[in-house]
Design a protein around this motif. Structure first.
Motif: not given
Length: 154
Positions: A35-40
């Motif tokens: 799972l690829y999660l967006p971050g700051t």
């Protein structure tokens, strides 16, 4: 001529060799392996076997990693990401059993990466109120794990 259809991935998401995209929801990508999660600052790649729990409620995907780190991602256009996350996380669980301990218990969970060649990774989820750093409880959880491994052959 062979036609192929490929889901486009957001900037910053770099799939590993051989990975297939299963679902895209905004900046969040679910592949067959992670799972690829967006971050700051950057995208977090979280292999499925490292996801302890994921919930989808009121347009927000909440993910807790094995070890406790949490991620909260609003998905205004979720696509099939919530369903894919549920299916992929569930598919990694090989063993999940609750063992009683003094004052509560521990859930012993064995997860295997989606590609069958990976080793089973084990984790403990202690009941609320128990200190996972307590050496005595940890030793009992380790004993329970050894018994489970003996019984299952894993």
């Amino acid at each position: 001529m062979r036609l192929t259809w490929r889901k486009s991935v957001p900037d910053g998401v770099v799939l590993q060799r051989g990975e297939r995209v299963l679902a895209v929801g905004g900046e969040t990508v679910a592949s067959d392996a992670a799972l690829y999660l967006p971050g700051t600052d950057e995208v977090t790649r979280l292999p499925w076997e490292r996801v302890e729990q994921a919930t989808w409620q009121d347009g927000v995907l909440a993910v807790r990693e094995v070890g406790g780190r949490r991620h909260t991602v609003p998905l205004t256009e979720p696509g099939s990401v919530p369903e894919t996350v549920r299916e992929r996380v569930t598919a990694t669980v090989v063993v999940s059993t609750h063992v009683k301990l003094p004052g509560g218990g521990v859930r012993v969970v064995g997860r295997r990466p989606p590609r069958a060649d990976g080793e089973v990774r084990w984790s403990f989820v202690f009941d609320r109120g128990l200190d996972p750093a307590d050496p005595g409880l940890l030793a009992q959880a380790e004993q329970a794990l050894e018994e489970i491994r003996r019984q299952t052959g894993l």
